[in-house]
Scaffold this motif. Sequence first.
Motif, PDB file in Angstrom:
ATOM      1  N   ALA A   1      -2.301  -0.108  11.788  1.00  8.34           N
ATOM      2  CA  ALA A   1      -3.453  -0.941  11.422  1.00  8.34           C
ATOM      3  C   ALA A   1      -4.024  -0.488  10.083  1.00  8.34           C
ATOM      4  O   ALA A   1      -4.325  -1.320   9.205  1.00  8.34           O
ATOM      5  CB  ALA A   1      -4.519  -0.867  12.509  1.00  8.34           C
ATOM      6  N   TYR A   2      -4.168   0.814   9.908  1.00  8.73           N
ATOM      7  CA  TYR A   2      -4.693   1.341   8.643  1.00  8.73           C
ATOM      8  C   TYR A   2      -3.751   1.031   7.474  1.00  8.73           C
ATOM      9  O   TYR A   2      -4.204   0.689   6.368  1.00  8.73           O
ATOM     10  CB  TYR A   2      -4.897   2.856   8.746  1.00  8.73           C
ATOM     11  N   LEU A   3      -2.436   1.167   7.707  1.00  9.17           N
ATOM     12  CA  LEU A   3      -1.477   0.847   6.643  1.00  9.17           C
ATOM     13  C   LEU A   3      -1.597  -0.615   6.239  1.00  9.17           C
ATOM     14  O   LEU A   3      -1.570  -0.949   5.035  1.00  9.17           O
ATOM     15  CB  LEU A   3      -0.048   1.130   7.108  1.00  9.17           C
ATOM     16  N   SER A   4      -1.728  -1.500   7.207  1.00 10.13           N
ATOM     17  CA  SER A   4      -1.851  -2.934   6.904  1.00 10.13           C
ATOM     18  C   SER A   4      -3.144  -3.232   6.162  1.00 10.13           C
ATOM     19  O   SER A   4      -3.165  -4.045   5.221  1.00 10.13           O
ATOM     20  CB  SER A   4      -1.790  -3.748   8.206  1.00 10.13           C
ATOM     21  N   TRP A   5      -4.239  -2.579   6.571  1.00  4.64           N
ATOM     22  CA  TRP A   5      -5.524  -2.781   5.905  1.00  4.64           C
ATOM     23  C   TRP A   5      -5.473  -2.285   4.468  1.00  4.64           C
ATOM     24  O   TRP A   5      -5.996  -2.920   3.555  1.00  4.64           O
ATOM     25  CB  TRP A   5      -6.610  -2.076   6.696  1.00  4.64           C
ATOM     26  N   PHE A   6      -4.800  -1.146   4.258  1.00  2.00           N
ATOM     27  CA  PHE A   6      -4.652  -0.653   2.892  1.00  2.00           C
ATOM     28  C   PHE A   6      -3.831  -1.623   2.049  1.00  2.00           C
ATOM     29  O   PHE A   6      -4.191  -1.911   0.895  1.00  2.00           O
ATOM     30  CB  PHE A   6      -3.981   0.721   2.877  1.00  2.00           C
ATOM     31  N   THR A   7      -2.728  -2.108   2.595  1.00  2.00           N
ATOM     32  CA  THR A   7      -1.876  -3.036   1.839  1.00  2.00           C
ATOM     33  C   THR A   7      -2.659  -4.279   1.448  1.00  2.00           C
ATOM     34  O   THR A   7      -2.573  -4.755   0.297  1.00  2.00           O
ATOM     35  CB  THR A   7      -0.647  -3.425   2.676  1.00  2.00           C
TER      36      THR A   7
ATOM     37  N   ALA B   1       3.381   8.990   0.482  1.00  2.00           N
ATOM     38  CA  ALA B   1       4.325   8.176  -0.283  1.00  2.00           C
ATOM     39  C   ALA B   1       3.695   6.865  -0.741  1.00  2.00           C
ATOM     40  O   ALA B   1       3.863   6.446  -1.891  1.00  2.00           O
ATOM     41  CB  ALA B   1       5.572   7.899   0.556  1.00  2.00           C
ATOM     42  N   LEU B   2       2.974   6.207   0.167  1.00  2.00           N
ATOM     43  CA  LEU B   2       2.428   4.884  -0.151  1.00  2.00           C
ATOM     44  C   LEU B   2       1.194   4.961  -1.025  1.00  2.00           C
ATOM     45  O   LEU B   2       1.105   4.312  -2.070  1.00  2.00           O
ATOM     46  CB  LEU B   2       2.106   4.144   1.152  1.00  2.00           C
ATOM     47  N   ILE B   3       0.220   5.775  -0.610  1.00  2.00           N
ATOM     48  CA  ILE B   3      -1.081   5.772  -1.266  1.00  2.00           C
ATOM     49  C   ILE B   3      -1.110   6.730  -2.451  1.00  2.00           C
ATOM     50  O   ILE B   3      -1.584   6.392  -3.532  1.00  2.00           O
ATOM     51  CB  ILE B   3      -2.187   6.134  -0.258  1.00  2.00           C
ATOM     52  N   HIS B   4      -0.588   7.928  -2.262  1.00  2.00           N
ATOM     53  CA  HIS B   4      -0.784   8.975  -3.258  1.00  2.00           C
ATOM     54  C   HIS B   4       0.437   9.194  -4.134  1.00  2.00           C
ATOM     55  O   HIS B   4       0.595  10.254  -4.739  1.00  2.00           O
ATOM     56  CB  HIS B   4      -1.203  10.263  -2.559  1.00  2.00           C
ATOM     57  N   ALA B   5       1.314   8.208  -4.205  1.00  4.62           N
ATOM     58  CA  ALA B   5       2.451   8.295  -5.116  1.00  4.62           C
ATOM     59  C   ALA B   5       2.713   6.960  -5.794  1.00  4.62           C
ATOM     60  O   ALA B   5       2.877   6.896  -7.003  1.00  4.62           O
ATOM     61  CB  ALA B   5       3.700   8.747  -4.348  1.00  4.62           C
TER      62      ALA B   5
ATOM     63  N   LEU C   1      -9.548   7.045   5.524  1.00  4.83           N
ATOM     64  CA  LEU C   1      -9.110   6.928   6.914  1.00  4.83           C
ATOM     65  C   LEU C   1      -7.702   7.484   7.097  1.00  4.83           C
ATOM     66  O   LEU C   1      -7.402   8.130   8.120  1.00  4.83           O
ATOM     67  CB  LEU C   1      -9.147   5.461   7.348  1.00  4.83           C
ATOM     68  N   LEU C   2      -6.811   7.252   6.126  1.00  6.97           N
ATOM     69  CA  LEU C   2      -5.430   7.685   6.276  1.00  6.97           C
ATOM     70  C   LEU C   2      -5.245   9.169   5.978  1.00  6.97           C
ATOM     71  O   LEU C   2      -4.456   9.840   6.632  1.00  6.97           O
ATOM     72  CB  LEU C   2      -4.533   6.837   5.370  1.00  6.97           C
TER      73      LEU C   2
END
Length: 616
Positions: A117-123, A249-253, A151-152
């Motif tokens: 859910a958090y990954l989808s909200w971030f995307t 990988a997703l957020i901090h890279a 949150l992540l």
Amino acid sequence: MGTNVALLIPLFSFLAFLFLLMGKKWSKPVIAGMGIVATGLSFLLTLPLVWNSAMGGPPLAWQFPWLSIEDQMVQLSVTLGPLQVLMLLIVTSVSLLVQIYSYGYMHADARFHVFYAYLSWFTCSMLGLVMSANLLQIYVFWELVGVCSFLLVGFWYMKPEAKKAAKKAFIVTRIGDIGLFIAICLIFWRVGSFEVDALAKAVSSGQLNEGWLSLVAILIFVGAVGKSGQFPLHTWLPDAMEGPTPVSALIHAATMVAAGVYLVANLFFLFAASDLAMDVVAYVGGFTALFAATIGIAQTDIKRVLAYSTVSQLGYMMLALGSAGYTAGVFHLTTHAFFKALLFLAAGAVITAFGHQQDLRQMGGLWKTHRWLGVWFLIGCLSIAGIPPFAGFFSKDEILAAVYQAGRMDLFAIGLLAAFFTAFYMFRLFFLAFAGESRGQAQTKAVPTVMMAPLAVLAVMATASGLANLPGHWFDHWLAPGSAKTGVPLWLPVVAILVSVLGIGLATMMYGVRKWDAAKWAKAVPWLHRLVLRKYYVDEFYQVLVVWPLKGFGWVLNGWDRFVIGGLVHLSGWFMSAIGGLGSRLQTGQAQTYALISVIGLVLLFVGLTAGRLFQ
């Protein structure tokens, strides 16, 4: 594809977020499938946009009335030009691969549905940020991205380190966001609009003087410094590695930390109008690139090495933008998204193989047992080190060329030195994890296929994405039509390659074949090794000069509130209570007492009147 269809791109992830919050009792394949399908649909809708833009199609635009401020109507605005379309492609593709990878990495976690859910909200938030053509709208999504990061990073909140890292990331990035907020307010005050197009017209028409432009551009850059981990607001990003590796990988890279670079690129017309702002961006970026690269050579946590690598590479992008290398900076943002996502996800596979061990000193020998993982990791290392024909070589070469053509020879030398350290610490990491024999106690484990497949795709992208600018500088003409490229000396890429090869060679001698003892080198200059290992004591500096004074000031205010303000409140309450108590004692309800008091009062009255007549 019409703009109305393009608006569905962030909507899929938003709907997935809403449904996944209610999916605690769903099976894990259903949970992961919902997040993957939503992101996959966004990715598929992005592909026609890329094709249309690459073929020279006009930018898509959309507006809808949002709110009014006095007589000014603020619009919800979307503009999809080449830069925005490119960012949509990066965000959706990397997010899709990370969500597939996460099914294997996070499968045993009890809060599996919350993670997706958090990954989808971030995307969704990141896609909204990229598509926005309104500064107020950008700021809303900018803050939403920050909330998702909080949150992540703190997803494993039961760990004190994760809670502390999440809080630090949130606070430090908010410091930068204050600069962005002030800049947006100043723009609305002077331009009368939040629209990026309106700001561009005001800048091109000469409506705004250079001093004001410099102030606003630097304030916007302060926001970018916080989000993209530039010095001195870089300290949150390495600590954010306490979050799950797919988050790293997703957020901090690949995406969130690139938002600051994207913001500068999106408002490049504003920065280009101020020589001072361009100097600030270039020198902060150049310093950050070298500063973080030197820290990376001494770290022992595999994810922290990659974190400082990210800070350094983001510095490279800022260096390019500050040197008028708009396309070079965006090109490196693109290639970096793929090879750094590859490195982080491969690092997660390494951590899994070693039984969730992150200390490089407890690794080794993985090349013998996990050959394909070693191949993918090696491709990422070669790409970030700038070795042809991998993608990082082409984008890093563009940056060095831009800096050289700008006549910034001091920053050019810094760029080369940072490239040397980058090659050294990345191959130090590679040899410590894969070469020789295992130095840890635990037996290595197999890595699930669902985690290996995204690595293969990213390895292809980390190799092939650099070719985008080869056929007649197609990438440059797509992003900046009509841009002219001046000749670059032939020796420049040769020198860049030699510098990287020198760094790889040094790492090979010290950590590969071990002809030179790295420990002896560290002991030869212990103060320098300690300085780099402790990250130049920046955190300690902030602790002493910022945190402790603010805490002390807070204690003073707390004492003032508790003992002075609170004391006065309690004193007034006690005084009124005492008066009430006295009154209640006088009101006994006995007629004899009241009669006695009346007689005493009458006597005192007569005495007073008599004494007054005697002394007249």
